[in-house]
Design an enzyme around this catalytic site. Sequence first.
Site, mmCIF file in Angstrom:
data_model
loop_
_atom_site.group_PDB
_atom_site.id
_atom_site.type_symbol
_atom_site.label_atom_id
_atom_site.label_comp_id
_atom_site.label_asym_id
_atom_site.label_seq_id
_atom_site.Cartn_x
_atom_site.Cartn_y
_atom_site.Cartn_z
ATOM 1 N N ARG A 37 -1.684 27.445 3.115
ATOM 2 C CA ARG A 37 -2.294 28.446 3.387
ATOM 3 C C ARG A 37 -2.746 29.531 5.226
ATOM 4 O O ARG A 37 -2.235 30.444 4.617
ATOM 5 C CB ARG A 37 -3.822 28.538 2.258
ATOM 6 C CG ARG A 37 -3.428 28.129 1.345
ATOM 7 C CD ARG A 37 -3.837 28.511 -0.021
ATOM 8 N NE ARG A 37 -3.992 28.525 -1.239
ATOM 9 C CZ ARG A 37 -4.766 27.710 -2.540
ATOM 10 N NH1 ARG A 37 -5.662 27.533 -2.041
ATOM 11 N NH2 ARG A 37 -4.447 28.644 -3.835
ATOM 12 N N LYS A 199 -0.092 21.614 -21.036
ATOM 13 C CA LYS A 199 -0.884 21.962 -22.182
ATOM 14 C C LYS A 199 -0.465 23.017 -22.798
ATOM 15 O O LYS A 199 -0.742 23.903 -21.882
ATOM 16 C CB LYS A 199 -2.285 21.957 -22.403
ATOM 17 C CG LYS A 199 -2.248 20.268 -22.696
ATOM 18 C CD LYS A 199 -4.497 20.031 -22.608
ATOM 19 C CE LYS A 199 -4.573 19.004 -22.752
ATOM 20 N NZ LYS A 199 -6.200 18.633 -22.181
ATOM 21 N N GLY A 356 0.370 25.142 -8.411
ATOM 22 C CA GLY A 356 0.560 24.130 -7.371
ATOM 23 C C GLY A 356 0.898 23.148 -8.156
ATOM 24 O O GLY A 356 1.521 22.608 -7.074
ATOM 25 N N GLY A 379 -4.176 30.533 -10.090
ATOM 26 C CA GLY A 379 -4.565 31.138 -10.725
ATOM 27 C C GLY A 379 -4.727 32.832 -11.221
ATOM 28 O O GLY A 379 -4.501 33.360 -12.264
HETATM 29 P P1 AMP Z 1 0.377 22.040 -15.752
HETATM 30 O O1 AMP Z 1 -1.293 22.425 -14.485
HETATM 31 O O2 AMP Z 1 -0.308 22.494 -17.006
HETATM 32 O O3 AMP Z 1 1.086 22.556 -14.711
HETATM 33 O O4 AMP Z 1 0.652 21.157 -16.212
HETATM 34 C C1 AMP Z 1 1.664 19.955 -15.183
HETATM 35 C C2 AMP Z 1 1.596 18.306 -15.909
HETATM 36 O O5 AMP Z 1 1.662 18.578 -16.629
HETATM 37 C C3 AMP Z 1 1.591 17.656 -14.001
HETATM 38 O O6 AMP Z 1 0.803 17.188 -13.903
HETATM 39 C C4 AMP Z 1 2.650 16.863 -14.936
HETATM 40 O O7 AMP Z 1 2.402 15.262 -14.532
HETATM 41 C C5 AMP Z 1 1.996 16.810 -16.791
HETATM 42 N N1 AMP Z 1 3.488 16.878 -17.523
HETATM 43 C C6 AMP Z 1 4.162 17.247 -17.361
HETATM 44 N N2 AMP Z 1 4.899 17.049 -18.454
HETATM 45 C C7 AMP Z 1 4.353 16.392 -18.894
HETATM 46 C C8 AMP Z 1 4.397 15.296 -20.110
HETATM 47 N N3 AMP Z 1 5.934 15.522 -21.556
HETATM 48 N N4 AMP Z 1 3.416 14.582 -20.546
HETATM 49 C C9 AMP Z 1 2.516 14.585 -20.001
HETATM 50 N N5 AMP Z 1 2.027 15.130 -19.445
HETATM 51 C C10 AMP Z 1 2.960 16.227 -18.392
#
Ligand code: AMP
Length: 399
Positions: A37, A199, A356, A379
Amino acid sequence: MSTFRSIENADVAGKRVLVRADMNVPMQDGAVSDATRLERVLPTIRSLTSRGARVVLLSHFARPKGKRVPDMSLKPVAEKLDELLPEIPVRFAADCIGSEAEQAVGALADGAVLVLENTRFHPGEEANDPGFTAELARLGDMFVNDAFSVSHRANASTVGIAGALPAYAGLQMAAEVDALTRVLEHPERPVGAVVGGAKVSTKISVLTNLVKKLDCVIIGGGMANTFLHARGVDVGKSLCEPDLADTAREIMKAAEDTGCEVLLPSDVVVAKEFAAGAANEVRALDDVPADSMILDVGPETCAALKSRLTDLKTLLWNGPLGAFEIDPFGEGTFGLARAAAKLTKEGRLTTVAGGGDTVAALNEAGVTGDFTYVSTAGGAFLEWLEGKELPGVAALRVA
Ligand code: AMP
Protein backbone atom coordinates in the site's frame (compact mmCIF):
# COMPACT_ATOMS: atom_id res chain seq x y z
CA MET A 1 -19.53 12.31 -16.86
CA SER A 2 -18.00 14.27 -14.01
CA THR A 3 -14.24 14.31 -13.65
CA PHE A 4 -11.54 15.02 -11.11
CA ARG A 5 -9.00 17.76 -10.76
CA SER A 6 -5.71 16.11 -11.58
CA ILE A 7 -2.55 16.82 -9.60
CA GLU A 8 -0.59 16.67 -12.82
CA ASN A 9 -1.84 20.08 -13.94
CA ALA A 10 -1.83 21.70 -10.50
CA ASP A 11 0.62 24.39 -9.42
CA VAL A 12 1.98 22.85 -6.22
CA ALA A 13 5.36 24.56 -5.78
CA GLY A 14 5.80 25.77 -2.20
CA LYS A 15 2.26 24.66 -1.31
CA ARG A 16 1.33 22.57 1.70
CA VAL A 17 -0.43 19.57 0.14
CA LEU A 18 -2.43 17.33 2.46
CA VAL A 19 -2.42 13.84 0.93
CA ARG A 20 -4.84 11.19 2.21
CA ALA A 21 -3.06 7.88 1.75
CA ASP A 22 -3.99 4.38 2.88
CA MET A 23 -1.12 3.55 5.20
CA ASN A 24 -3.12 0.96 7.11
CA VAL A 25 -0.51 -1.68 6.27
CA PRO A 26 0.06 -5.13 7.78
CA MET A 27 2.50 -4.99 10.72
CA GLN A 28 4.40 -7.64 12.59
CA ASP A 29 6.41 -7.07 15.78
CA GLY A 30 6.14 -3.31 15.39
CA ALA A 31 7.43 -3.21 11.80
CA VAL A 32 5.70 -3.03 8.42
CA SER A 33 5.42 -6.59 7.04
CA ASP A 34 3.87 -5.77 3.65
CA ALA A 35 4.57 -2.38 2.07
CA THR A 36 2.36 -2.79 -1.03
CA ARG A 37 0.00 0.00 0.00
CA LEU A 38 2.89 2.37 0.68
CA GLU A 39 4.49 1.56 -2.67
CA ARG A 40 1.24 2.44 -4.42
CA VAL A 41 1.24 5.99 -3.06
CA LEU A 42 4.88 6.72 -3.98
CA PRO A 43 4.09 7.98 -7.52
CA THR A 44 1.78 10.66 -6.10
CA ILE A 45 4.30 11.67 -3.43
CA ARG A 46 7.13 11.88 -5.98
CA SER A 47 5.00 13.75 -8.49
CA LEU A 48 4.27 16.40 -5.83
CA THR A 49 7.69 16.66 -4.17
CA SER A 50 9.52 16.79 -7.51
CA ARG A 51 7.57 19.99 -8.21
CA GLY A 52 8.40 21.58 -4.87
CA ALA A 53 5.30 20.68 -2.87
CA ARG A 54 5.44 20.24 0.91
CA VAL A 55 3.65 16.92 1.30
CA VAL A 56 1.72 16.21 4.49
CA LEU A 57 0.43 12.63 4.68
CA LEU A 58 -2.78 11.70 6.47
CA SER A 59 -3.93 8.17 7.20
CA HIS A 60 -5.80 6.05 9.67
CA PHE A 61 -4.25 2.91 11.12
CA ALA A 62 -6.23 0.02 12.65
CA ARG A 63 -9.18 0.79 14.96
CA PRO A 64 -8.16 2.88 17.98
CA LYS A 65 -11.77 4.15 18.25
CA GLY A 66 -10.98 7.83 18.83
CA LYS A 67 -8.30 7.29 21.48
CA ARG A 68 -4.52 7.43 21.43
CA VAL A 69 -3.31 3.80 21.37
CA PRO A 70 0.53 3.62 21.26
CA ASP A 71 0.53 0.26 19.41
CA MET A 72 -1.48 1.87 16.63
CA SER A 73 0.96 4.69 15.92
CA LEU A 74 1.96 5.48 12.33
CA LYS A 75 5.57 6.09 13.42
CA PRO A 76 6.88 2.70 12.16
CA VAL A 77 5.05 3.37 8.90
CA ALA A 78 6.78 6.75 8.56
CA GLU A 79 10.11 4.99 9.11
CA LYS A 80 9.30 2.50 6.36
CA LEU A 81 8.29 5.32 4.03
CA ASP A 82 11.60 7.04 4.77
CA GLU A 83 13.35 3.85 3.62
CA LEU A 84 11.24 3.67 0.46
CA LEU A 85 11.99 7.32 -0.41
CA PRO A 86 15.76 7.60 0.11
CA GLU A 87 15.93 10.80 -1.96
CA ILE A 88 13.27 12.65 0.07
CA PRO A 89 13.39 13.62 3.76
CA VAL A 90 10.43 12.04 5.61
CA ARG A 91 9.52 13.35 9.07
CA PHE A 92 6.88 12.30 11.58
CA ALA A 93 4.63 14.39 13.86
CA ALA A 94 3.09 12.75 16.92
CA ASP A 95 -0.36 14.25 16.30
CA CYS A 96 -2.43 15.03 13.22
CA ILE A 97 -3.90 18.32 14.55
CA GLY A 98 -2.93 20.98 17.09
CA SER A 99 0.32 22.78 17.85
CA GLU A 100 2.63 19.77 17.36
CA ALA A 101 1.25 19.14 13.86
CA GLU A 102 1.23 22.86 13.02
CA GLN A 103 4.85 23.32 14.04
CA ALA A 104 5.98 20.28 12.06
CA VAL A 105 4.10 21.45 8.96
CA GLY A 106 5.51 24.97 9.42
CA ALA A 107 9.05 23.56 9.48
CA LEU A 108 8.61 21.56 6.23
CA ALA A 109 10.89 22.47 3.36
CA ASP A 110 9.78 22.47 -0.28
CA GLY A 111 10.00 18.91 -1.63
CA ALA A 112 9.90 17.29 1.84
CA VAL A 113 7.38 14.87 3.37
CA LEU A 114 5.72 14.80 6.78
CA VAL A 115 3.65 11.88 8.10
CA LEU A 116 1.02 12.89 10.65
CA GLU A 117 -0.09 10.55 13.44
CA ASN A 118 -3.11 8.24 13.04
CA THR A 119 -6.22 10.31 12.28
CA ARG A 120 -8.37 7.81 14.17
CA PHE A 121 -6.74 8.82 17.46
CA HIS A 122 -9.39 11.58 17.34
CA PRO A 123 -13.14 10.74 17.43
CA GLY A 124 -13.77 13.57 14.94
CA GLU A 125 -12.21 11.51 12.13
CA GLU A 126 -14.84 8.79 11.87
CA ALA A 127 -17.62 11.17 12.92
CA ASN A 128 -16.61 13.49 10.05
CA ASP A 129 -16.78 16.29 12.61
CA PRO A 130 -16.60 19.83 11.15
CA GLY A 131 -14.39 21.10 14.00
CA PHE A 132 -11.84 18.31 13.47
CA THR A 133 -12.02 18.84 9.70
CA ALA A 134 -11.28 22.56 10.17
CA GLU A 135 -8.22 21.72 12.28
CA LEU A 136 -6.92 19.39 9.57
CA ALA A 137 -7.65 21.95 6.87
CA ARG A 138 -5.50 24.59 8.66
CA LEU A 139 -2.50 22.40 7.84
CA GLY A 140 -2.85 22.53 4.06
CA ASP A 141 -3.37 24.74 1.03
CA MET A 142 -4.85 21.90 -1.02
CA PHE A 143 -6.06 18.33 -0.54
CA VAL A 144 -5.21 15.24 -2.56
CA ASN A 145 -7.02 11.94 -2.00
CA ASP A 146 -4.98 8.92 -3.10
CA ALA A 147 -6.80 6.37 -0.94
CA PHE A 148 -9.53 4.74 -3.02
CA SER A 149 -9.59 1.86 -0.52
CA VAL A 150 -11.06 4.08 2.20
CA SER A 151 -13.32 6.15 -0.01
CA HIS A 152 -16.40 4.15 1.04
CA ARG A 153 -16.06 5.82 4.45
CA ALA A 154 -17.36 9.36 4.90
CA ASN A 155 -14.65 10.47 7.33
CA ALA A 156 -13.11 13.87 8.00
CA SER A 157 -9.89 12.95 6.17
CA THR A 158 -11.69 11.56 3.11
CA VAL A 159 -14.88 13.61 2.70
CA GLY A 160 -14.94 16.52 5.18
CA ILE A 161 -11.63 17.96 4.11
CA ALA A 162 -12.47 17.67 0.40
CA GLY A 163 -15.13 20.29 1.06
CA ALA A 164 -12.78 22.57 2.99
CA LEU A 165 -9.81 22.79 0.59
CA PRO A 166 -9.35 22.63 -3.20
CA ALA A 167 -9.56 18.85 -3.72
CA TYR A 168 -7.65 16.70 -6.23
CA ALA A 169 -7.44 13.00 -7.10
CA GLY A 170 -4.03 11.39 -6.58
CA LEU A 171 -2.50 9.28 -9.34
CA GLN A 172 -3.52 5.99 -7.74
CA MET A 173 -7.07 7.18 -7.06
CA ALA A 174 -7.45 8.36 -10.65
CA ALA A 175 -6.08 5.07 -12.06
CA GLU A 176 -8.32 3.00 -9.81
CA VAL A 177 -11.52 4.88 -10.63
CA ASP A 178 -10.58 4.84 -14.31
CA ALA A 179 -10.04 1.05 -14.29
CA LEU A 180 -13.31 0.36 -12.49
CA THR A 181 -15.28 2.75 -14.67
CA ARG A 182 -13.79 1.11 -17.75
CA VAL A 183 -14.99 -2.32 -16.63
CA LEU A 184 -18.41 -1.52 -15.22
CA GLU A 185 -19.67 1.58 -16.97
CA HIS A 186 -18.02 1.63 -20.39
CA PRO A 187 -16.63 -1.86 -20.98
CA GLU A 188 -15.57 -3.25 -24.27
CA ARG A 189 -18.10 -6.07 -24.74
CA PRO A 190 -18.62 -8.90 -24.20
CA VAL A 191 -17.82 -8.29 -20.55
CA GLY A 192 -17.86 -10.93 -17.84
CA ALA A 193 -17.04 -11.31 -14.17
CA VAL A 194 -15.67 -14.04 -11.97
CA VAL A 195 -17.36 -13.80 -8.58
CA GLY A 196 -16.09 -16.29 -6.05
CA GLY A 197 -15.36 -16.49 -2.37
CA ALA A 198 -16.87 -18.07 0.66
CA LYS A 199 -20.46 -16.90 1.01
CA VAL A 200 -23.29 -15.55 -1.11
CA SER A 201 -24.49 -13.51 1.87
CA THR A 202 -21.51 -11.13 1.58
CA LYS A 203 -21.97 -10.55 -2.16
CA ILE A 204 -25.74 -10.49 -2.83
CA SER A 205 -25.72 -6.81 -3.86
CA VAL A 206 -22.61 -7.33 -5.98
CA LEU A 207 -24.21 -10.21 -7.89
CA THR A 208 -27.52 -8.36 -8.23
CA ASN A 209 -25.76 -5.34 -9.74
CA LEU A 210 -23.41 -7.32 -11.99
CA VAL A 211 -26.08 -9.49 -13.62
CA LYS A 212 -27.82 -6.25 -14.67
CA LYS A 213 -24.73 -4.85 -16.35
CA LEU A 214 -22.60 -7.70 -17.68
CA ASP A 215 -22.90 -10.35 -20.40
CA CYS A 216 -21.83 -13.23 -18.19
CA VAL A 217 -21.07 -13.96 -14.55
CA ILE A 218 -18.98 -16.95 -13.51
CA ILE A 219 -19.88 -18.00 -9.98
CA GLY A 220 -17.35 -20.08 -8.06
CA GLY A 221 -16.10 -20.80 -4.56
CA GLY A 222 -18.32 -21.64 -1.60
CA MET A 223 -21.04 -19.34 -2.95
CA ALA A 224 -21.47 -21.54 -6.03
CA ASN A 225 -22.65 -24.29 -3.67
CA THR A 226 -25.66 -22.20 -2.64
CA PHE A 227 -26.55 -21.66 -6.31
CA LEU A 228 -26.10 -25.38 -7.05
CA HIS A 229 -28.25 -26.24 -4.02
CA ALA A 230 -30.89 -23.79 -5.32
CA ARG A 231 -30.86 -25.75 -8.58
CA GLY A 232 -31.48 -29.00 -6.73
CA VAL A 233 -27.90 -30.31 -6.54
CA ASP A 234 -27.02 -32.23 -3.37
CA VAL A 235 -23.82 -30.53 -2.17
CA GLY A 236 -23.12 -32.92 0.74
CA LYS A 237 -21.21 -31.26 3.60
CA SER A 238 -20.10 -28.28 1.49
CA LEU A 239 -20.18 -24.71 2.74
CA CYS A 240 -23.69 -23.67 1.69
CA GLU A 241 -26.33 -21.15 2.77
CA PRO A 242 -29.63 -22.95 2.18
CA ASP A 243 -31.56 -19.94 3.56
CA LEU A 244 -30.34 -17.99 0.55
CA ALA A 245 -31.61 -20.45 -2.05
CA ASP A 246 -34.49 -18.10 -2.94
CA THR A 247 -32.08 -15.18 -3.26
CA ALA A 248 -29.88 -17.28 -5.56
CA ARG A 249 -32.93 -18.13 -7.67
CA GLU A 250 -33.90 -14.44 -7.84
CA ILE A 251 -30.40 -13.52 -9.02
CA MET A 252 -30.55 -16.25 -11.69
CA LYS A 253 -33.98 -15.00 -12.78
CA ALA A 254 -32.75 -11.38 -12.97
CA ALA A 255 -29.82 -12.59 -15.06
CA GLU A 256 -32.16 -14.43 -17.40
CA ASP A 257 -34.29 -11.28 -17.78
CA THR A 258 -31.30 -9.16 -18.77
CA GLY A 259 -29.65 -11.83 -20.92
CA CYS A 260 -26.68 -12.27 -18.60
CA GLU A 261 -25.36 -15.83 -18.69
CA VAL A 262 -24.68 -17.34 -15.25
CA LEU A 263 -21.96 -20.00 -15.33
CA LEU A 264 -21.78 -22.50 -12.47
CA PRO A 265 -19.40 -25.45 -12.02
CA SER A 266 -20.27 -28.59 -13.99
CA ASP A 267 -17.83 -30.78 -12.08
CA VAL A 268 -16.13 -30.30 -8.71
CA VAL A 269 -13.20 -31.39 -6.56
CA VAL A 270 -14.40 -32.89 -3.27
CA ALA A 271 -12.67 -33.90 -0.02
CA LYS A 272 -13.79 -35.18 3.36
CA GLU A 273 -11.74 -32.61 5.28
CA PHE A 274 -10.84 -28.95 4.86
CA ALA A 275 -7.09 -29.53 5.16
CA ALA A 276 -3.93 -29.23 3.07
CA GLY A 277 -3.18 -32.43 1.17
CA ALA A 278 -6.57 -33.98 2.06
CA ALA A 279 -7.48 -36.97 -0.12
CA ASN A 280 -9.63 -35.56 -2.91
CA GLU A 281 -11.37 -36.57 -6.10
CA VAL A 282 -13.20 -35.08 -9.06
CA ARG A 283 -16.94 -35.70 -9.08
CA ALA A 284 -19.86 -34.90 -11.37
CA LEU A 285 -22.55 -32.67 -9.87
CA ASP A 286 -24.97 -35.55 -9.36
CA ASP A 287 -22.34 -37.56 -7.55
CA VAL A 288 -21.14 -35.46 -4.58
CA PRO A 289 -20.82 -37.87 -1.61
CA ALA A 290 -22.97 -36.97 1.41
CA ASP A 291 -19.88 -36.93 3.69
CA SER A 292 -17.73 -34.72 1.42
CA MET A 293 -17.40 -31.04 0.64
CA ILE A 294 -16.78 -29.20 -2.60
CA LEU A 295 -13.48 -27.32 -2.34
CA ASP A 296 -12.71 -26.42 -5.95
CA VAL A 297 -14.10 -26.46 -9.47
CA GLY A 298 -13.22 -29.56 -11.50
CA PRO A 299 -11.09 -29.85 -14.67
CA GLU A 300 -14.09 -29.95 -17.03
CA THR A 301 -15.37 -26.65 -15.52
CA CYS A 302 -11.90 -25.15 -15.77
CA ALA A 303 -11.59 -26.03 -19.44
CA ALA A 304 -15.08 -24.63 -20.17
CA LEU A 305 -14.33 -21.37 -18.32
CA LYS A 306 -10.99 -20.91 -20.06
CA SER A 307 -12.69 -21.34 -23.38
CA ARG A 308 -15.43 -18.86 -22.37
CA LEU A 309 -12.75 -16.28 -21.55
CA THR A 310 -11.55 -16.30 -25.15
CA ASP A 311 -14.95 -14.87 -26.23
CA LEU A 312 -14.73 -11.96 -23.76
CA LYS A 313 -13.09 -8.57 -24.24
CA THR A 314 -13.30 -7.45 -20.59
CA LEU A 315 -13.14 -9.42 -17.35
CA LEU A 316 -13.69 -8.37 -13.77
CA TRP A 317 -12.54 -10.69 -10.98
CA ASN A 318 -13.48 -10.77 -7.31
CA GLY A 319 -13.10 -13.88 -5.17
CA PRO A 320 -11.46 -17.28 -5.63
CA LEU A 321 -13.08 -20.29 -7.34
CA GLY A 322 -12.08 -22.61 -4.51
CA ALA A 323 -10.30 -22.88 -1.17
CA PHE A 324 -7.10 -21.70 -2.86
CA GLU A 325 -5.05 -21.31 0.34
CA ILE A 326 -5.16 -25.07 0.84
CA ASP A 327 -3.17 -27.21 -1.56
CA PRO A 328 -4.37 -28.56 -4.04
CA PHE A 329 -7.69 -26.67 -4.01
CA GLY A 330 -6.28 -23.59 -5.72
CA GLU A 331 -5.90 -25.29 -9.10
CA GLY A 332 -9.16 -23.94 -10.54
CA THR A 333 -8.43 -20.35 -9.45
CA PHE A 334 -4.78 -20.43 -10.53
CA GLY A 335 -5.56 -22.09 -13.89
CA LEU A 336 -8.24 -19.55 -14.80
CA ALA A 337 -6.08 -16.66 -13.54
CA ARG A 338 -3.19 -17.78 -15.76
CA ALA A 339 -5.49 -18.08 -18.76
CA ALA A 340 -6.85 -14.55 -18.12
CA ALA A 341 -3.30 -13.22 -17.70
CA LYS A 342 -2.19 -14.81 -20.99
CA LEU A 343 -5.11 -13.28 -22.91
CA THR A 344 -4.31 -9.92 -21.30
CA LYS A 345 -0.67 -10.14 -22.36
CA GLU A 346 -1.79 -10.97 -25.89
CA GLY A 347 -3.89 -7.81 -25.89
CA ARG A 348 -7.14 -9.77 -26.25
CA LEU A 349 -8.65 -9.14 -22.82
CA THR A 350 -8.82 -6.26 -20.32
CA THR A 351 -8.65 -7.69 -16.79
CA VAL A 352 -9.47 -5.83 -13.59
CA ALA A 353 -9.32 -7.66 -10.26
CA GLY A 354 -9.70 -6.61 -6.65
CA GLY A 355 -10.18 -7.70 -3.05
CA GLY A 356 -7.74 -9.06 -0.48
CA ASP A 357 -8.17 -12.77 -1.21
CA THR A 358 -8.19 -12.21 -4.93
CA VAL A 359 -4.89 -10.33 -4.80
CA ALA A 360 -3.40 -13.12 -2.66
CA ALA A 361 -4.61 -15.75 -5.17
CA LEU A 362 -3.27 -13.81 -8.17
CA ASN A 363 0.06 -13.36 -6.37
CA GLU A 364 0.24 -17.07 -5.73
CA ALA A 365 -0.54 -17.79 -9.37
CA GLY A 366 2.24 -15.34 -10.27
CA VAL A 367 0.06 -13.22 -12.55
CA THR A 368 -0.67 -9.99 -10.65
CA GLY A 369 1.62 -7.97 -12.91
CA ASP A 370 -0.03 -9.36 -16.04
CA PHE A 371 -3.56 -8.20 -15.24
CA THR A 372 -4.56 -4.80 -16.61
CA TYR A 373 -5.33 -3.47 -13.14
CA VAL A 374 -5.33 -5.04 -9.69
CA SER A 375 -6.95 -3.11 -6.86
CA THR A 376 -5.81 -3.68 -3.29
CA ALA A 377 -9.06 -2.19 -1.97
CA GLY A 378 -11.45 -4.55 -0.18
CA GLY A 379 -14.66 -2.91 1.07
CA ALA A 380 -14.49 0.05 -1.33
CA PHE A 381 -13.99 -2.28 -4.31
CA LEU A 382 -17.03 -4.35 -3.31
CA GLU A 383 -19.20 -1.26 -2.77
CA TRP A 384 -18.23 0.01 -6.21
CA LEU A 385 -19.23 -3.38 -7.66
CA GLU A 386 -22.55 -3.02 -5.82
CA GLY A 387 -23.13 0.11 -7.88
CA LYS A 388 -22.82 2.52 -4.95
CA GLU A 389 -21.31 5.98 -5.31
CA LEU A 390 -18.42 6.11 -2.84
CA PRO A 391 -18.54 9.28 -0.72
CA GLY A 392 -14.77 9.82 -0.89
CA VAL A 393 -14.86 9.65 -4.69
CA ALA A 394 -18.01 11.75 -5.00
CA ALA A 395 -16.38 14.49 -2.87
CA LEU A 396 -13.61 14.85 -5.47
CA ARG A 397 -15.80 15.14 -8.52
CA VAL A 398 -16.15 18.46 -10.29
CA ALA A 399 -19.36 18.88 -12.28
P1 AMP B 1 -14.22 -14.04 0.25
O1 AMP B 1 -13.54 -13.35 1.38
O2 AMP B 1 -15.68 -14.04 0.31
O3 AMP B 1 -13.67 -13.61 -1.10
O4 AMP B 1 -13.85 -15.58 0.41
C1 AMP B 1 -12.56 -16.09 0.26
C2 AMP B 1 -12.49 -17.39 0.96
O5 AMP B 1 -13.41 -18.30 0.39
C3 AMP B 1 -11.14 -18.04 0.87
O6 AMP B 1 -10.58 -18.07 2.14
C4 AMP B 1 -11.43 -19.44 0.36
O7 AMP B 1 -10.73 -20.44 1.05
C5 AMP B 1 -12.91 -19.59 0.63
N1 AMP B 1 -13.52 -20.58 -0.27
C6 AMP B 1 -13.53 -20.56 -1.60
N2 AMP B 1 -14.16 -21.66 -2.09
C7 AMP B 1 -14.56 -22.39 -1.03
C8 AMP B 1 -15.25 -23.62 -0.87
N3 AMP B 1 -15.66 -24.32 -1.94
N4 AMP B 1 -15.49 -24.06 0.37
C9 AMP B 1 -15.08 -23.34 1.44
N5 AMP B 1 -14.42 -22.17 1.37
C10 AMP B 1 -14.15 -21.70 0.15
